[in-house]
Design an enzyme around this catalytic site. Structure first.
Site, short mmCIF file in Angstrom:
data_model
loop_
_atom_site.label_atom_id
_atom_site.label_comp_id
_atom_site.label_asym_id
_atom_site.label_seq_id
_atom_site.Cartn_x
_atom_site.Cartn_y
_atom_site.Cartn_z
N SER A 1 0.85 -1.20 0.00
CA SER A 1 0.00 0.00 0.00
C SER A 1 0.88 1.24 0.00
O SER A 1 1.87 1.29 0.71
CB SER A 1 -0.86 0.04 1.26
OG SER A 1 -1.62 -1.10 1.36
N HIS B 1 -6.12 -2.99 -4.61
CA HIS B 1 -5.07 -4.00 -4.77
C HIS B 1 -5.15 -4.73 -6.13
O HIS B 1 -4.44 -5.69 -6.36
CB HIS B 1 -5.13 -5.05 -3.66
CG HIS B 1 -4.56 -4.58 -2.36
ND1 HIS B 1 -3.27 -4.86 -1.95
CD2 HIS B 1 -5.09 -3.83 -1.38
CE1 HIS B 1 -3.05 -4.31 -0.78
NE2 HIS B 1 -4.14 -3.68 -0.40
N HIS C 1 -3.79 -11.64 -0.38
CA HIS C 1 -3.50 -11.86 1.03
C HIS C 1 -4.18 -13.15 1.46
O HIS C 1 -5.23 -13.54 0.94
CB HIS C 1 -4.02 -10.69 1.87
CG HIS C 1 -3.28 -9.41 1.62
ND1 HIS C 1 -3.57 -8.58 0.55
CD2 HIS C 1 -2.27 -8.82 2.29
CE1 HIS C 1 -2.77 -7.54 0.57
NE2 HIS C 1 -1.96 -7.65 1.63
N TYR D 1 -5.87 -13.67 4.07
CA TYR D 1 -7.21 -13.46 4.65
C TYR D 1 -8.32 -13.41 3.60
O TYR D 1 -9.49 -13.46 3.92
CB TYR D 1 -7.24 -12.18 5.51
CG TYR D 1 -6.89 -10.90 4.80
CD1 TYR D 1 -7.74 -10.32 3.88
CD2 TYR D 1 -5.68 -10.27 5.06
CE1 TYR D 1 -7.42 -9.15 3.22
CE2 TYR D 1 -5.33 -9.09 4.41
CZ TYR D 1 -6.20 -8.54 3.49
OH TYR D 1 -5.87 -7.39 2.85
N GLU D 2 -7.93 -13.30 2.33
CA GLU D 2 -8.95 -13.31 1.27
C GLU D 2 -9.53 -14.71 1.06
O GLU D 2 -10.51 -14.88 0.34
CB GLU D 2 -8.36 -12.78 -0.03
CG GLU D 2 -8.03 -11.29 0.05
CD GLU D 2 -7.36 -10.78 -1.20
OE1 GLU D 2 -8.03 -10.66 -2.23
OE2 GLU D 2 -6.14 -10.51 -1.14
N ALA E 1 2.71 -2.01 3.98
CA ALA E 1 2.32 -1.04 5.01
C ALA E 1 2.13 -1.84 6.29
O ALA E 1 1.63 -2.97 6.24
CB ALA E 1 1.03 -0.34 4.62
N MET F 1 -0.03 -8.03 7.51
CA MET F 1 -0.78 -9.22 7.06
C MET F 1 -0.20 -9.81 5.78
O MET F 1 -0.91 -10.44 5.00
CB MET F 1 -2.26 -8.84 6.85
CG MET F 1 -2.90 -8.20 8.08
SD MET F 1 -4.56 -7.61 7.72
CE MET F 1 -4.90 -6.60 9.16
N SER F 2 1.09 -9.61 5.57
CA SER F 2 1.71 -10.12 4.33
C SER F 2 3.19 -10.41 4.58
O SER F 2 3.63 -10.49 5.72
CB SER F 2 1.58 -9.06 3.23
OG SER F 2 2.35 -7.93 3.55
N ASN G 1 0.69 3.46 10.61
CA ASN G 1 -0.04 3.83 11.85
C ASN G 1 0.67 3.18 13.02
O ASN G 1 1.43 2.22 12.84
CB ASN G 1 -1.47 3.28 11.78
CG ASN G 1 -1.49 1.77 11.57
OD1 ASN G 1 -1.25 1.29 10.46
ND2 ASN G 1 -1.73 1.02 12.63
N HIS H 1 -9.15 0.81 7.60
CA HIS H 1 -8.38 0.53 6.39
C HIS H 1 -8.14 1.82 5.61
O HIS H 1 -7.05 2.07 5.10
CB HIS H 1 -9.10 -0.49 5.51
CG HIS H 1 -8.40 -0.81 4.23
ND1 HIS H 1 -7.13 -1.36 4.20
CD2 HIS H 1 -8.76 -0.64 2.94
CE1 HIS H 1 -6.76 -1.53 2.94
NE2 HIS H 1 -7.73 -1.09 2.16
N1 HPA Z 1 -1.97 -4.11 11.85
C1 HPA Z 1 -1.92 -5.05 10.87
N2 HPA Z 1 -1.69 -4.75 9.61
C2 HPA Z 1 -1.51 -3.46 9.27
C3 HPA Z 1 -1.55 -2.44 10.24
C4 HPA Z 1 -1.80 -2.79 11.59
O1 HPA Z 1 -1.85 -1.95 12.50
N3 HPA Z 1 -1.31 -1.28 9.57
C5 HPA Z 1 -1.13 -1.59 8.27
N4 HPA Z 1 -1.24 -2.91 8.08
#
Ligand code: HPA
Length: 276
Positions: A31, A62, A84, A86-87, A114, A212-213, A236, A248
């Site tokens: 991202s 994506h 990902h 989770y998909e 990210a 998550m990747s 973040n 998101h």
């Molecule tokens: N947690 C998990 N995945 C993320 C986050 C997070 O805070 N920020 C960006 N991807």
């Protein structure tokens, strides 16, 4: 033949009908790095949807394609978008693109993402070079019959992120006055963000950033003997570290804000890889 390997071969044949391009470095754009592709002298593009059996992302923002071209003199294959776990795809599908890029000739894998900052000294917008990862919270992509054509059953994981590439990233950041954190990245499955207690657990375990990747991809690439490096864009601070809730949209907006430095660093590292 093993089904996972058969699918990989089919995708490879599909791609080879479209392009003879031989990348040296493969890069996965996370991202905020989507428009990095604009800095590439494009030679060829293939949408994931054009490749029979290739996993195509369902996440907004994506939608994916391969972009083949040059950064400086370096021939690169760029993944704009990734699927990902989770998909709902099997983890073997999540790493299929990485295996395909290796078959095409890529020796180096540059992973970007990210991530949430877990280290209390991090700030949103920081970049973090990945020095190691925590894999125990996500499924291992090597589970199942070993693909002997690709690598060994029990691969060593004591130095996944290449030391020389780390040196190059550090030097490049310094040269361009880009502030660079370093640390350990943990992959969780998502799609829910973590709870504050999850984050405290991860911090105790030595984790600096969470996402998550990336880790599954690094495991598959390491299995095949690729040289690997990675950079996280800290979009973040993780759950419980600020008063904010995570969304998101906000994560994506923050990643976009940090994008110029991220893009600069990635471009310069890729250019320098051509000389290494
Ligand atoms: N947690 C998990 N995945 C993320 C986050 C997070 O805070 N920020 C960006 N991807």
């Amino acid at each position: 033949m093993n089904q996972v390997y058969e699918k990989l071969q089919r995708c490879y044949e599909n791609v080879r009908k479209r392009t003879g391009f031989k990348p040296k470095t493969a890069i996965v754009l996370g991202s905020g790095l989507g428009d990095f592709a604009e800095t590439i002298r494009v030679a060829d593009e293939i949408s994931y949807g054009e490749i029979e059996g290739f996993p195509v992302s369902t996440v907004p923002g994506h939608a994916g394609k391969f972009i083949f071209g040059y950064v400086g003199e370096t021939p690169v294959a760029c993944m704009k978008g990734r699927v990902h776990y989770y998909e709902g795809y099997p983890i073997s599908d999540v790493v299929l693109p990485i295996r395909l890029l290796k078959l095409m000739g890529a020796e180096i894998l540059f992973l970007t993402n990210a991530a949430g900052g877990v280290n209390t000294s991090f700030q949103a917008g920081d970049l973090m070079m990945i020095k190691d990862h925590i894999a125990v919270f996500a499924p291992n992509p090597l589970i199942g019959a070993n693909l002997e054509e690709l690598g060994p059953r029990f691969p060593d994981m004591s130095q996944v992120y290449d030391r020389e590439l780390q040196k190059l990233i550090r030097l490049t950041a310094r040269e361009h006055h880009i502030f660079l954190q370093e640390g350990v990245y943990a992959q969780l499955t998502g799609p829910s963000y973590e709870s504050p207690a999850d984050i405290r657990l991860l911090r105790m375990a030595g984790c600096d950033a969470v996402g998550m990747s990336t880790v599954a991809e690094a495991i598959a690439a390491n299995h095949m003997g690729m040289k690997i490096c990675g950079i996280s864009c800290i979009s973040n601070l993780a759950a419980g570290m600020t008063a904010n809730k995570l969304s998101h949209k906000e994560v994506q907006e923050a990643a976009d804000m940090a994008a110029p430095n991220f893009r600069k660093l990635v471009t310069e590292v890729l250019r320098n890889i051509g000389h290494s």
